[in-house]
Design an enzyme around this catalytic site. Structure first.
Site, PDB file in Angstrom:
ATOM      1  N   GLU A   1      -4.764 -19.780 -11.798  1.00 25.83           N
ATOM      2  CA  GLU A   1      -4.545 -19.590 -10.361  1.00 25.83           C
ATOM      3  C   GLU A   1      -4.328 -20.923  -9.678  1.00 25.83           C
ATOM      4  O   GLU A   1      -3.488 -21.039  -8.772  1.00 25.83           O
ATOM      5  CB  GLU A   1      -5.750 -18.861  -9.748  1.00 25.83           C
ATOM      6  CG  GLU A   1      -5.578 -18.480  -8.279  1.00 25.83           C
ATOM      7  CD  GLU A   1      -6.080 -19.538  -7.291  1.00 25.83           C
ATOM      8  OE1 GLU A   1      -5.923 -19.328  -6.080  1.00 25.83           O
ATOM      9  OE2 GLU A   1      -6.610 -20.586  -7.731  1.00 25.83           O
TER      10      GLU A   1
ATOM     11  N   SER B   1      18.260  -8.577  21.876  1.00 26.43           N
ATOM     12  CA  SER B   1      17.385  -7.520  22.390  1.00 26.43           C
ATOM     13  C   SER B   1      16.411  -7.074  21.311  1.00 26.43           C
ATOM     14  O   SER B   1      16.772  -6.974  20.137  1.00 26.43           O
ATOM     15  CB  SER B   1      18.218  -6.323  22.851  1.00 26.43           C
ATOM     16  OG  SER B   1      17.382  -5.227  23.174  1.00 26.43           O
TER      17      SER B   1
ATOM     18  N   ASP C   1       0.062  10.246  -1.875  1.00 24.60           N
ATOM     19  CA  ASP C   1       1.211   9.426  -2.261  1.00 24.60           C
ATOM     20  C   ASP C   1       1.896   8.825  -1.040  1.00 24.60           C
ATOM     21  O   ASP C   1       2.357   7.676  -1.069  1.00 24.60           O
ATOM     22  CB  ASP C   1       2.212  10.254  -3.065  1.00 24.60           C
ATOM     23  CG  ASP C   1       1.802  10.401  -4.524  1.00 24.60           C
ATOM     24  OD1 ASP C   1       0.767   9.807  -4.914  1.00 24.60           O
ATOM     25  OD2 ASP C   1       2.508  11.098  -5.274  1.00 24.60           O
TER      26      ASP C   1
ATOM     27  N   HIS D   1       7.856  -8.726   1.826  1.00 26.04           N
ATOM     28  CA  HIS D   1       7.210  -7.912   2.854  1.00 26.04           C
ATOM     29  C   HIS D   1       7.777  -8.319   4.211  1.00 26.04           C
ATOM     30  O   HIS D   1       7.686  -9.476   4.609  1.00 26.04           O
ATOM     31  CB  HIS D   1       5.699  -8.127   2.815  1.00 26.04           C
ATOM     32  CG  HIS D   1       4.894  -6.995   3.359  1.00 26.04           C
ATOM     33  ND1 HIS D   1       4.972  -6.602   4.668  1.00 26.04           N
ATOM     34  CD2 HIS D   1       3.980  -6.169   2.774  1.00 26.04           C
ATOM     35  CE1 HIS D   1       4.136  -5.587   4.873  1.00 26.04           C
ATOM     36  NE2 HIS D   1       3.524  -5.298   3.730  1.00 26.04           N
TER      37      HIS D   1
END
Length: 752
Positions: free
Chosen positions: A426, A630, A668, A691
């Site tokens: 890590e 906008s 689900d 994301h």
């Protein structure tokens, strides 16, 4: 010393031949269970007949009561006897120990999962250091080569000296420039206001505020040819507290290690996007992703004093550039007066090497939905002893595994499958978790319910700290109301009570603070790339009174067991509380008949984030009007999402839980909601951050940013070369965000 792990027959036997999700594992763990369990258990029996919550109504209470502080203390002591640098024999031995103990604890399956990744080590015969040289080229000062050993650890010889992992080799020399924290805004101040050019200079920056890799990237962009990082007392020494071993402050010779990559979620630099297995295509070292191009080295504040005390040039622009050393904090470039002909020189001889790493993966099969995975993971590798990072987290994971194993031995099973992970490497860029997730990405995208991260359990002893997806907000609030607070003055009150009082939300009145997920830890690939709902919890400091970055001894040789046991948590009550929070999150996610996700919390968060990014855009009202920008489409999509989420929540309330098909459909929809925010094309320039609602800040990997595509498009927009093109990009990012939110809303609609 810190020799990289060599291949061996035992390593092969335990590693590559036991790759997780191999054919045998699939047959054992999923094929038979899924086919038989689904056909007979799912359709024939009511879904709640075989759930542990019905068979053992007190199992959650039993689980929480089984967690023991004394066990966590024992595990932490055991895990911190020797260094566990990734790629070394010590860390491989610890992997084998955890592997064996998880089997003893009663998990159904425990395996080692190995990968060959690019790591970085100092050269033992040519140490790294920084020197001051006079006009004749002679060294008149050189920085320390190592930290002094903490008491009781003098005879341990395999402590890696302080270094910046993945720094290129080089011996650049030049005038020194002090760049504060080396943030984007610091370089803007130097270049635009002070008119100081860092090109061809050596820069020195203090640790803190942003991820060290961002500092290095900023220095590169400014044209620097080397960067020195140091821990300033203003950021790593709390007034009134003694330095280690008499207190928990950083001694003058203490140094923070760490990687200086800018991977942006790529994983192994040689195999970006794909697992670093035996048949992987690997880039040449010169093509590796995310490596810095200038030498980097960290030092302690005693050495920094020597480098900064004779700085000349401009005075610091304001008090925010002054730290805690007895120096003027002049910016430079170069030294003043009689020292003006002296230069600073870096001597960096570290090397990169493809090295084998090992994850430990444990499986506790679900009784009803074995094809749905709840994952608890934390890393095992440490820069040295890892008293806090990571072993305070690894010890908690170990105790949670033991506790689940104890319940399993008594006949209990979770409804869904629980996977436990001890990640490797890590500290070198989240490599163990990323490579494993890359290898099993298709399964995880289909079956992953949630990922709970379990790195350091403490960074202080003041209150709880939680970062998670909005889907988990209600889950965390509810379970903390059931847990006792360990804090003094809150006897008889809940953890929620103390958390709310000590860390109130700035956005939601009357609620505790929950932060956005950024990066810098193993949840990254699960959340940012795969769209699996994720969360993390630990105990933290009082950020109002304690302004130091992280905790003072972070990534130094002084992060020992004694640091934790003497100063942070003598009774391990805070570790126990963190174990209860992390464990209860896993228990609820794996055991609840209806997944404990709240899509209405997501709707609230989306509205807040949309308002925030709109307000940022309104710093440019004239340009917004001129380029016809906008946010109407985004606000409309958020309103639609809010309406659909409300209707979905009502269907949940009315759900007949004895109908397995309807139950599966709604679960689900909840499970896949996070996935609906994933854009397969990724963010501009960051294809592995996918994301659309949350991503690490482009300017600080540790921090989370909402609507990152829009935010990055707006950042410093007035100084873009092509302003018209820049505003078109803002418009494009708004459309992407609006589409994504609208598409996510569609996934929650009732199935006709």
């Amino acid at each position: 010393m810190w020799n990289a792990q060599q291949d061996s027959d035992s390593a092969e036997a335990l590693g590559r031949r036991q790759r997780w999700f191999c054919a045998g594992t699939l047959v054992l763990a999923f094929t038979g269970t899924f086919i038989i369990g689904f056909l007979f258990g799912w359709f024939i029996k009511p879904s709640n007949d075989s759930t542990s919550s019905v068979s053992y109504p007190g199992m959650k209470k039993a689980f929480l009561q089984e967690l023991k502080a004394e066990n966590i203390k024992k595990f932490l002591y055991n895990f911190t006897r020797t260094p566990h640098l990734a790629g070394t024999q010590h860390n491989f031995e610890l992997a084998k120990q955890i592997h064996a103990q998880w089997k003893e604890f009663g998990l159904d399956l425990v395996e080692l999962s190995d990968y060959d990744v690019l790591l970085s080590y100092p050269n033992k015969t040519h140490p790294n250091y920084i020197s001051i040289i006079n006009e004749d080229g002679n060294e008149i000062f050189k920085t320390s080569l190592a930290e002094l050993s903490p008491p009781g650890y003098e005879n341990i010889s395999d402590v890696v000296p302080p270094y910046s992992a993945f720094s290129p080799q080089g011996t650049p020399e030049g005038d020194l420039v002090y760049v504060n924290y080396a943030r984007t805004e610091d370089f803007f101040k130097l270049e635009r206001v002070m008119k100081i050019n860092c090109s061809g200079k050596i820069v020195i920056a203090r640790y803190g505020q942003v991820f060290r890799g961002n500092k290095v990237k900023n220095a590169q962009l400014a044209g620097a040819k080397g960067i020195i990082l140091y821990s300033d007392p203003a950021d790593y020494f709390v007034p009134g507290v003694k330095s280690y071993p008499d207190g928990w402050n950083l001694p003058g010779g203490g140094v923070q290690r760490g990687n200086v990559l800018n991977l942006n979620g790529a994983g192994d630099p040689l195999t970006p996007g794909y697992p670093a297995n035996e048949y992987a295509y690997r880039h040449e070292f010169t093509e590796a992703v995310g490596l810095p191009s200038i030498p980097v080295h960290p030092i302690g504040y005693d050495d920094a004093q020597k480098l900064l005390e004779h700085m000349g040039g401009s005075a610091p622009p304001d008090s925010s550039w002054k730290g805690g050393l007895k120096v003027p904090y002049n910016v430079g470039p170069g030294f003043a007066g009689n020292f003006s002909k002296q230069k600073v020189k870096l001597h960096i001889h570290s090397y990169n090497k493809v090295t084998r790493i090992y994850n430990v993966i444990g499986t506790l099969k679900g009784a009803v939905e074995p094809d749905r995975y709840v994952i608890l993971g934390g890393h095992r590798d440490a820069w040295v002893f890892g008293g806090i990072d990571p072993q305070s987290g690894a010890a908690v994971v170990h105790e949670i595994v033991r506790t689940f194993g104890t319940l399993k031995k008594k006949g209990w099973r979770p409804r869904r499958t629980i996977l436990f992970a001890s990640w490797d490497a890590e500290e070198f860029g989240l490599l163990g978790s990323t490579e494993w997730a890359e290898e099993h990405s298709r399964l995880l995208q289909e079956r992953g319910v949630a990922y709970i991260n379990a790195d350091s359990s403490i960074e202080g002893n003041y209150t709880l700290r939680v970062d998670c997806t909005p889907l988990m907000h209600s889950l965390v609030y509810n379970l903390t109301k059931e847990l006792p607070s360990p804090d003094e003055g809150f006897e008889g009150k809940s953890l929620y009570d103390s958390w709310k009082e000590k860390s109130p939300s700035t956005e939601f009145i009357g609620m505790p603070r929950i932060s956005k997920l950024g990066s810098g830890n193993d949840f990254e690939v699960f959340f940012q790339r795969l769209g699996i709902a994720s969360g993390r919890a630990r105990y933290t400091k009082n950020w109002k009174n304690n302004k130091v970055s992280s905790y003072p001894l972070y990534h130094s040789v002084y992060e020992t067991y004694e640091l934790v046991e003497k100063f942070y948590d003598p009774t391990f009550k805070y570790h126990l509380t963190v174990a209860q929070v992390r464990g209860a999150m896993v228990f609820e996610l794996a055991n609840s008949i209806v997944l404990p996700f709240d899509c209405q919390s997501y709707a609230v968060a989306l509205k807040k984030h949309a308002e925030t990014i709109y307000n940022i855009s309104m710093n440019h009202p004239q340009e917004m009007k001129a380029y016809m920008i906008s946010f109407d489409s985004l606000f409309s999509a958020v309103n639609n999402f809010t309406d659909v989420a409300s209707k979905f929540n009502q269907r949940l309330q009315d759900l007949d839980k004895s109908n397995p098909i309807l139950l599966r459909i709604l679960n689900d929809q909840l499970m896949y909601l996070e996935r609906a925010f994933i854009d397969p094309l990724g963010l501009p320039g960051r294809p592995f951050y996918r994301h659309i609602i949350y991503a690490p800040s482009s300017h600080n990997k540790y921090a989370g940013e909402s609507f990152p595509g829009i935010y990055d498009a707006l950042f410093d927009i007035n100084n873009k070369v092509d302003t018209s093109k820049a505003w078109r990009e803002v418009k494009r990012q708004i459309s992407i965000a609006a589409f994504t939110v609208q598409a996510a809303a569609e996934t929650l609609r009732e199935v006709d």
